[in-house]
Every structure is written in C-alpha cells, then in structure tokens.
Design a protein around this motif. Structure first.
Motif, mmCIF file in Angstrom:
data_model
loop_
_atom_site.group_PDB
_atom_site.id
_atom_site.type_symbol
_atom_site.label_atom_id
_atom_site.label_comp_id
_atom_site.label_asym_id
_atom_site.label_seq_id
_atom_site.Cartn_x
_atom_site.Cartn_y
_atom_site.Cartn_z
ATOM 1 N N HIS A 174 42.315 45.474 36.284
ATOM 2 C CA HIS A 174 42.803 45.857 37.615
ATOM 3 C C HIS A 174 42.761 44.670 38.572
ATOM 4 C CE1 HIS A 174 41.757 49.749 35.854
ATOM 5 N NE2 HIS A 174 42.603 50.288 36.719
ATOM 6 N N VAL A 175 43.728 44.649 39.484
ATOM 7 C CA VAL A 175 43.793 43.625 40.525
ATOM 8 C C VAL A 175 43.586 44.307 41.875
ATOM 9 C CG1 VAL A 175 45.327 41.955 41.664
ATOM 10 C CG2 VAL A 175 45.316 42.163 39.145
ATOM 11 N N VAL A 176 42.796 43.670 42.743
ATOM 12 C CA VAL A 176 42.626 44.175 44.109
ATOM 13 C C VAL A 176 43.287 43.206 45.078
ATOM 14 C CG1 VAL A 176 40.981 44.634 45.971
ATOM 15 C CG2 VAL A 176 40.509 45.478 43.665
ATOM 16 N N LEU A 177 44.163 43.752 45.909
ATOM 17 C CA LEU A 177 44.874 42.960 46.918
ATOM 18 C C LEU A 177 44.647 43.572 48.297
ATOM 19 C CD1 LEU A 177 47.221 40.802 47.572
ATOM 20 C CD2 LEU A 177 48.726 42.815 47.571
ATOM 21 N N ILE A 178 44.364 42.733 49.295
ATOM 22 C CA ILE A 178 44.347 43.205 50.684
ATOM 23 C C ILE A 178 45.727 42.882 51.263
ATOM 24 C CG2 ILE A 178 43.106 43.155 52.875
ATOM 25 C CD1 ILE A 178 41.159 43.685 50.613
ATOM 26 N N HIS A 179 46.458 43.903 51.665
ATOM 27 C CA HIS A 179 47.839 43.689 52.107
ATOM 28 C C HIS A 179 47.879 42.814 53.352
ATOM 29 C CE1 HIS A 179 51.992 45.693 53.153
ATOM 30 N NE2 HIS A 179 52.115 44.453 52.775
ATOM 31 N N CYS A 180 47.210 43.237 54.396
ATOM 32 C CA CYS A 180 47.101 42.391 55.593
ATOM 33 C C CYS A 180 45.629 42.044 55.760
ATOM 34 C CB CYS A 180 47.637 43.135 56.807
ATOM 35 S SG CYS A 180 47.357 42.236 58.333
ATOM 36 N N PRO A 232 37.753 52.194 35.217
ATOM 37 C CA PRO A 232 36.756 52.731 34.284
ATOM 38 C C PRO A 232 35.485 51.887 34.320
ATOM 39 C CG PRO A 232 38.848 52.248 33.167
ATOM 40 C CD PRO A 232 38.948 51.677 34.547
ATOM 41 N N ARG A 233 34.393 52.460 33.817
ATOM 42 C CA ARG A 233 33.105 51.750 33.905
ATOM 43 C C ARG A 233 33.135 50.422 33.164
ATOM 44 N NH1 ARG A 233 28.704 56.340 34.958
ATOM 45 N NH2 ARG A 233 30.137 57.707 36.075
ATOM 46 N N ASP A 234 33.989 50.316 32.132
ATOM 47 C CA ASP A 234 34.068 49.051 31.400
ATOM 48 C C ASP A 234 35.292 48.235 31.831
ATOM 49 O OD1 ASP A 234 36.033 50.641 30.393
ATOM 50 O OD2 ASP A 234 35.513 50.356 28.278
ATOM 51 N N GLY A 235 35.837 48.549 32.983
ATOM 52 C CA GLY A 235 36.984 47.804 33.484
ATOM 53 C C GLY A 235 36.588 46.432 34.010
ATOM 54 N N HIS A 236 37.577 45.626 34.307
ATOM 55 C CA HIS A 236 37.345 44.265 34.821
ATOM 56 C C HIS A 236 38.322 44.043 35.981
ATOM 57 C CE1 HIS A 236 37.378 39.623 33.938
ATOM 58 N NE2 HIS A 236 36.933 39.922 35.137
ATOM 59 N N VAL A 237 37.741 43.831 37.153
ATOM 60 C CA VAL A 237 38.531 43.755 38.378
ATOM 61 C C VAL A 237 38.697 42.302 38.812
ATOM 62 C CG1 VAL A 237 38.591 44.413 40.820
ATOM 63 C CG2 VAL A 237 37.716 46.035 39.109
ATOM 64 N N LEU A 238 39.916 41.931 39.132
ATOM 65 C CA LEU A 238 40.189 40.608 39.713
ATOM 66 C C LEU A 238 40.535 40.803 41.188
ATOM 67 C CD1 LEU A 238 40.687 37.508 39.141
ATOM 68 C CD2 LEU A 238 43.117 38.121 39.000
ATOM 69 N N VAL A 239 39.729 40.211 42.061
ATOM 70 C CA VAL A 239 39.985 40.320 43.497
ATOM 71 C C VAL A 239 40.677 39.049 43.975
ATOM 72 C CG1 VAL A 239 38.957 40.553 45.793
ATOM 73 C CG2 VAL A 239 38.011 41.844 43.861
ATOM 74 N N LEU A 240 41.858 39.211 44.565
ATOM 75 C CA LEU A 240 42.593 38.081 45.143
ATOM 76 C C LEU A 240 42.012 37.830 46.529
ATOM 77 C CD1 LEU A 240 46.195 39.176 44.070
ATOM 78 C CD2 LEU A 240 44.519 37.773 42.830
ATOM 79 N N ASP A 241 41.308 36.720 46.675
ATOM 80 C CA ASP A 241 40.463 36.512 47.849
ATOM 81 C C ASP A 241 41.043 35.481 48.808
ATOM 82 O OD1 ASP A 241 38.531 35.988 49.720
ATOM 83 O OD2 ASP A 241 37.011 35.317 48.287
#
Lengths: 375, 375
Positions: A134-140, A78-87
């Motif tokens: 939300h969390v963003v993960l790159i699998h490989c 959502p527009r007011d969401g907060h995303v955590l990217v595992l980098d």
C-alpha cells in the motif's frame, strides 16, 4: 473592545456560517430515525462529491481527522502488509508514525517539502520493492501547502497493482477528486475542513472491491471502519455514540456547499481568496515559501520577514487583536507562518486580513516584510 | 405538528440546556490562547468533581466514550499485561472485546446482569491468579442499569496490588466518586452524559503515580493518552484537532453543573427524576427489571408488558409522537426497554413522560402494562 467573532485563517477548525452553527441548537437521539436520516443524507452527499456512488462506500468516524487516517490504515492494510509513505511534510510523517506504531511494516520515501512527490520515482520504487502492498499519499500537504499529484500517483499504484490510501483532509470538496477515473482504496477527509462544518468527525471512502477483505484487519475496535460500515448498513446507526451536533452541522454545511455550486464553485472562491491574499501580501513584501505552480489554494506558507523587529508571537497577537487568527509555520528548517484561504470567507475578508497585517507591520515598525535575501 | 424539541429519555446523547447549545454559536481557533484557556478550565473542573487534584491528571480525548475506554486500556495496560473484566452487562462485554482485539490478554469474569459484581469473588480470583495485572469495572452498567460497588472493588484491587480501570461513563458527576479514598489507575467518562454536555469527546483520569509507566504502552497514536497528556502539558493544546464546539459546550455545561451545586445536587435531581418515573410507571403496571437496592438512578430497565398488543416499535413511535424518546433494551434473554433519568430535565418532564406513556398504552389498547407472571 468589541465581541465580534474573529476570522480564522487556519486550516481547520475554520470560520463556519451562522446557519451551520444554528443547526446545533437541537438535541438528537442517536438511536432515533430522524437522526439516522441525517446520517444517511450526509453519506449520500459525500459520495456524490467524488462521484463515488458506484465504486465506493463512505464510513463516518468519531474524532479528529487523524483518527480517520489511523482507522483507514488499520482497516485497509492487512497485518502483514507493507506501507510506503510518500513524505513531503509533517502530515506524511504523522501517517508514517501511526502506521509503524500499530505494527504495520512502514517505509518512508523522502521528498523535498517544497515540491510535490514524484510519480516516476514512486513507479521505480514499487518496481524495485514488490513487498510494498500500500502507498499513502497526502493530497494537499498542509505542512507547507503543496498540492500533490493524486491522479498520477493513483495511476502508478493501479498499474503496479498496489493499494492507495489518500489523506485528502485539506483538499476534499475543494480540489477535484473523481473516483470514476482515479483509483484509490481509501480516501480520508473530515467535517471541519473545506466542507466548512465544525470539527469532531472524519469520514473514509472505501473502495467496494476491497471491502470484504478488510474484515478483521483492525486491532482497534473503535477504529474498525469495516465493523462500523457493516453495523451502519444493517442498523442505519453509528456503532458508538455519534457526535450528534457535529453531524447535523455537517449536514447543514453540505446543503450550503451544494447550493453554492459544489466543488467547482468552492474551488473558485478559495482560488479568489488565495489570489487576493498572495497579491496583497506581496505588496507588503511577503514572499510565499512555495512556487505558485505547486501551491494549492488552501493554505499559504509565507517566509518570516527578515526585519529584526519581527517576532511571530508579537505578529500573531497584533493580527489577532485586529480580528484575524493566523497560523504558525510547520517547517523545520525555515522560519515561516501560514495563512489559510478556506472557510466561510471570501475575498472581502482576505482584503481585510491583508490590511490588518499591514497595520500590524506598521505597529511593529517593520517597513518591509521581505524575507532574508536568498530565500 | 409542532416543532418543539423532543425530550431524550436516553443514556446520552441527552437533553441539554439551551445555554449549553448556545455556546456552540462561535468558531474557535484550536491553536489560539482563548480556546486553550477553555480546555484548561474544563480540565481543572473535571478534577474537582472527583477531588482528584492531588492524585490524578485528566486527559480529554476526541471521539465517543468508547474511544476513551479503548484509549485507557491501551495506555494503562502494558503489552504483556493481563486484564480481568468484571462482566455484568453489554458494556463490560464491549470492554473485554476491545481489550482482546488490541492484543492484551483478557479474562472475563461473569456475573448475573441483574446483580452488582461481587468484590469478595474478585478478591478470591485475584488471589488465585497472580498473572492478572488490571481489573476493568463498569461503575454503572447501563445495559440493565446496575450500580456496581466501586469503592469495595477499588479496595480489593489496592489490597491485591492490581491496577483498576473504571468506566464511569454513566455515573461520573452524578454518583459520588472520591479519588482521595478510592484508588483507581484510570477512570473514564464523556461529555454527553451526566455533565449534560453534547457528545463528541471523552476524558480519562489517570493516577499520577502510574503516569510515567504508561509511556509507550499504546499501539495507537490517536488514542495514546500519555502522549496526549505530555503534549497538552507542554503546549496547553490538544495534539490533534479538538472538537472545539463540543469542548466549549462542555465548559458551559460544567458552569451550570457547578451553579446547580455539583455532584450532590445533580444526584438529588436525578434521584427525584428516577422516583417520579418508577412510581408513575408502577401505577401503569410496569415493573423494573432490577431490585431497587442495586438500581442506579441513571437509567431504568422496564419489563415489556405481557399484553399481546404490546410491540416495542409501535410503543416507541407513539411515545415519540407525544414528544418523548425512549430507549430500547439491551438484555439478551428478557424483553425490556429503558428510560433514562439523566439530562437537563426534572420531575415535571418525568411526570409528563409517564403521562405520555399512559396515553400511548391507551392508544394501543393495553389496559395494564404488567409483565408476564413470574418475571
């Protein structure tokens, strides 16, 4: 000079079969039932790959894989969401950049690019910051080639009640992904990767339970996966002109994937490719950047040889002249290059690739490809 | 039942030559110099079509034409800009929708869908509302098939000091467009239209004078044409995986376009197709929706026959069984269908199409295809 096709040892576009390419020798009306049937067949097959028939839908999208990653974030968060990217690499950074750019709050959690991300550290972070939605993960992570722990990360997100968006671009159809036991809101892949189609479209698996809540999230018309999904269900058509030839090539590639034995068989072949490559390159002195236990059998990062006669451009050109297309490194601090293990190739091609590299080293007067001491 | 390819009488995807499709029988590394040379050649050729070498650059983009329209608006219009969409059809409405959705202020100026937009009315509107920064025009509105007055609209925008974004999707490479005398900030087209490539990428001409000012306008990473341009100039590569097979097919299609004699020759062939179609359909009683003087020779909208035995689905299926793919109408108030005049087809195919329609009417027991009186 022969005109034989070079072997692409790249993470996509990759070498496809002639049968896949031959499927493109026909024109299709994008409004026609014949083409709509192809789209429907592709969507059903894609769902089966992750056993997602009961839990997810799949929405194809025009463009490269990055278009689908951006679309997934725009549609799911959502527009007011907060995303955590595992980098832990370059593709994580790209996901963070597109998330910030579209105006979603984004936090980056740094990990070593030579290591998988840590589910325990993620659990602690989610506990400490309840604003993360939300969390963003790159699998490989194809930046270095690390395989990240999808199942454990998904379990942490589920337990903490947060959404999970998985970029499975380079793993889908090769590494196992089971939607029945691994919960994710969105999972993204593309035609020109381990399914061995040609590039030009991506696709996103969306969890049925979150679908209705996605309406109106996207600021982009072209990338609104909810809108694309609703239209496709209603009409069987794509909203905007599909890349028809790419879609039929993907259908043909999927048929061959299923004939080969599906994900398990594909992983077995890629693993043989990987082992053939790494063992052969070790004989020449090359050292992989990653420890074997964190390495996915998708793309291997090798340290550059320490020999002063080594130069990537010359090395690339000489290997290319022998019929093999290598790939540059994407690490910021260490000099490396990459070799893909995926595509319509087998151990024979990998043996030949290693041999071509050996001859290339000879040409360059490099006795051993060993990296500088200490790396 | 024969397996012969059907002729696509649609506004794209359209029928392409076998030579164009055969170009897709090879895999290309997207990082490799061979492929980068194809991209460079395509970009140079595209600029020549509009004589834009001195005034414009061209930026290719993955996805369908709509992706490029959205990218052009996002890249060219600042976040506080105000866009006026000249609306005489479905594609105008789509442009307005994507503009509003991305958060740009958008005003729609309505025109009759059977008439070109009015440059005089535009001039008055721009005078009355100095807050309008950019105008969006669809050159050939394929909703009905109207040819809009590009040159006059461009002159009005230039005189009023406003930017102009032109969707030339269905006109580029067929109708004349001369960047030396017609000023526009952005002009958009796609691979699978009058250049007769396969669908899967668009491209946007950007005026050099506005390029630097476009940095940072786009909220979308994937659709940022300024970023795509800067990266491409620096590296010769696409930022994200290009649809390699679509690109090489476009290069091959452009070679045939140039061999045919370029835009003038293509327009001449499409005009012959158009005349053959309209004259043949008139013999069967069909009446075009538009007056001939506003009709582009790209796609023709015909009124549905008044005969109660007519039904579009049955008509479509019967024409399809005879080898021709027609296209549904896109008008909201009148029942119509559309027939494209574009693609790798000539008057022979149009004669055959008319004959197939005649036989289809016979099958359906329709004596005359005349529309209801008064339309």
């Amino acid at each position: 000079m022969t005109d034989r096709d070079k072997i692409l040892l790249t993470p996509g576009p990759l070498t496809t079969t002639l049968r896949t390419k031959l499927a493109m020798l026909r024109d299709w009306g994008s409004w026609d039932s014949d083409f709509n049937a192809v789209t429907a067949r592709v969507r059903q097959s894609l769902l089966r790959v992750i056993h997602g028939q009961d839990t997810h839908v799949v929405v194809p999208l025009q463009g490269s894989g990055t278009f689908s990653v951006e679309a997934a974030v725009a549609t799911v968060v959502p527009r007011d969401g907060h995303v955590l990217v595992l980098d832990n690499g370059a593709y994580c950074k790209r996901a963070a950049r597109l998330t910030s750019l579209m105006g979603r709050r984004c936090t980056v959690m740094d990990f070593d690019e030579a290591q998988p991300v840590s589910p325990a550290a993620l659990a602690a972070r989610l506990k400490a910051d309840p604003s993360i939605t939300h969390v963003v993960l790159i699998h490989c992570e194809t930046g270095a080639g690390v395989r990240n722990p999808l199942e454990a990360v998904a379990d942490v997100c589920q337990a903490a009640g947060r959404g999970l968006i998985v970029d499975a671009m380079s793993s889908f159809a090769a590494l196992p992904i089971d939607a029945r036991r691994t919960r994710f809101d969105a999972l993204i892949a593309a035609s020109g990767k381990c399914l061995e189609g040609v590039p030009g479209m991506g696709f996103v698996f969306l969890r049925r339970a979150i679908l209705d809540g996605c309406a109106g999230n996207s600021q982009s018309l072209a990338m609104d996966l909810h809108d694309q999904y609703v239209y496709m269900e209603k009409t069987t058509q794509w909203r905007f002109t599909p890349p028809t030839h790419v879609v039929v090539a993907l259908a043909e590639a999927i048929a061959q994937f299923e004939e080969e034995g599906g994900q398990g068989a594909r992983l077995a072949r890629y693993t043989r490719n990987y082992e053939t490559l790494v063992q052969g390159m070790a004989r020449l002195g090359f050292k992989p950047f990653l420890a074997p236990d964190v390495q996915a059998p998708i793309i291997v990062t090798f340290h550059a040889p320490a020999d002063p006669r080594y130069d990537f451009k010359a090395f690339y050109a000489a290997a290319r002249a022998r019929g093999f297309i290598l790939y540059p490194g994407k690490l910021t601090t260490v000099e490396t290059f990459r070799v893909g293990c995926i595509g319509a190739i087998g151990p024979n091609e990998m043996e030949q690739a290693v041999h071509a590299v050996a001859l290339t080293l000879q040409d360059m007067g490099i006795g051993s490809a060993a990296p500088a001491p200490g790396v």
